[in-house]
Motif scaffolding. Structure first.
Motif, mmCIF file in Angstrom:
data_model
loop_
_atom_site.group_PDB
_atom_site.id
_atom_site.type_symbol
_atom_site.label_atom_id
_atom_site.label_comp_id
_atom_site.label_asym_id
_atom_site.label_seq_id
_atom_site.Cartn_x
_atom_site.Cartn_y
_atom_site.Cartn_z
ATOM 1 N N UNK A 12 -2.769 10.376 -13.059
ATOM 2 C CA UNK A 12 -3.240 10.332 -11.688
ATOM 3 C C UNK A 12 -3.408 8.946 -11.110
ATOM 4 N N UNK A 13 -3.148 7.899 -11.919
ATOM 5 C CA UNK A 13 -3.339 6.546 -11.423
ATOM 6 C C UNK A 13 -2.171 6.086 -10.545
ATOM 7 N N UNK A 14 -1.029 6.790 -10.640
ATOM 8 C CA UNK A 14 0.090 6.460 -9.759
ATOM 9 C C UNK A 14 1.338 5.977 -10.472
ATOM 10 N N UNK A 15 1.449 6.212 -11.767
ATOM 11 C CA UNK A 15 2.597 5.711 -12.529
ATOM 12 C C UNK A 15 3.911 6.321 -12.045
ATOM 13 N N UNK A 16 3.942 7.651 -11.928
ATOM 14 C CA UNK A 16 5.172 8.306 -11.484
ATOM 15 C C UNK A 16 5.472 7.976 -10.030
ATOM 16 N N UNK A 17 4.438 7.864 -9.217
ATOM 17 C CA UNK A 17 4.640 7.465 -7.824
ATOM 18 C C UNK A 17 5.293 6.096 -7.754
ATOM 19 N N UNK A 18 4.820 5.177 -8.577
ATOM 20 C CA UNK A 18 5.402 3.839 -8.614
ATOM 21 C C UNK A 18 6.860 3.901 -9.048
ATOM 22 N N UNK A 65 13.389 6.796 -4.359
ATOM 23 C CA UNK A 65 13.204 8.197 -3.991
ATOM 24 C C UNK A 65 12.074 8.373 -2.987
ATOM 25 N N UNK A 66 11.170 7.430 -2.937
ATOM 26 C CA UNK A 66 10.050 7.446 -1.993
ATOM 27 C C UNK A 66 10.046 6.114 -1.248
ATOM 28 N N UNK A 67 10.366 6.171 0.030
ATOM 29 C CA UNK A 67 10.433 4.943 0.837
ATOM 30 C C UNK A 67 9.275 4.856 1.840
ATOM 31 N N UNK A 69 0.845 -1.208 0.000
ATOM 32 C CA UNK A 69 0.000 0.000 0.000
ATOM 33 C C UNK A 69 0.875 1.251 0.000
ATOM 34 N N UNK A 70 0.482 2.199 -0.829
ATOM 35 C CA UNK A 70 1.074 3.527 -0.830
ATOM 36 C C UNK A 70 -0.063 4.531 -0.734
ATOM 37 N N UNK A 71 0.025 5.424 0.234
ATOM 38 C CA UNK A 71 -1.067 6.371 0.426
ATOM 39 C C UNK A 71 -0.528 7.769 0.658
#
Length: 201
Positions: A37-43, A50-52, A8-10
């Motif tokens: 907005x579906x989360x591609x760059x976040x993934x 870069x995001x832990x 999960x990423x929130x």
């Protein structure tokens, strides 16, 4: 080589990604599609380390090459220095060869502001591939380019990947980009409802 089990990423309590599993080996290439907005760059940021701040586990190489749509060049550094500062161990001949491969051998002393948009993109590509890494992450680096330049960038990228054997994760909206790079396509559209399983055969 790369293994991600993202439960999960929130953001602010709102789930952005759930049950995403990625398992890539050397030389694998995948392209991730989905609406904005579906989360591609976040993934991609999670894959890059870069995001832990997510629930799950990540195993990835220490060295990863990452290229965004924005070239993110250092404006106060010359073309040559933009390569050298990110690859301090590279020899001069390697830097010159990298510039030659992207057609910038005569621009080594120029600053980014003196380069065209296409030349800036090619410099970012050279920086991405100057030192071979096990994994390359591309976040829509070919967007907003005219057809001729986009074809040129795709051809250069495919040549670099073929030469290095690096695994690839590409975020894109264009199916032809995935095909040009020999990447297998995956949709992220229904990840919240069904989860997503990205794995090489």
């Amino acid at each position: 080589m790369l293994k991600l089990d993202l439960h999960r990423k929130s953001f602010a309590g709102h789930s952005v990604l759930e049950d995403v599993h990625l398992d890539l080996k050397h030389g694998d290439r995948i392209a991730i599609f989905g609406p904005s907005g579906v989360g591609k760059t976040t993934l991609l940021r999670i894959i890059a380390g870069l995001d832990r701040r997510f629930d799950g586990t990540r195993e990835a190489p220490d060295e990863i090459a990452l290229m965004f749509q924005n070239p993110t060049l250092l404006e106060w550094r010359t073309t040559r220095e933009n390569l050298q500062v990110f690859h301090p161990a590279s020899e001069e001949k390697d830097i010159q060869e990298a510039l030659s491969q992207v057609g910038l051998q005569d621009k080594a002393g120029h600053y980014p502001r003196q380069l065209s948009v296409g030349q800036q993109r090619r410099l970012a590509l050279a920086r991405c591939f100057l030192t071979p890494t096990p994994l390359v992450l591309l976040d829509e680096p070919f967007a907003s380019l005219d057809q001729s330049l986009r074809h040129e960038m795709l051809t250069l990228t495919r040549a670099f990947l073929d030469k290095t054997g690096s695994a690839l994760v590409l975020v894109t909206h264009a199916q032809d980009e995935a095909e040009a790079l020999g990447a297998e396509s995956y949709e992220l559209r229904d990840v919240l409802q069904h989860g997503a399983e990205f794995a090489s055969p």
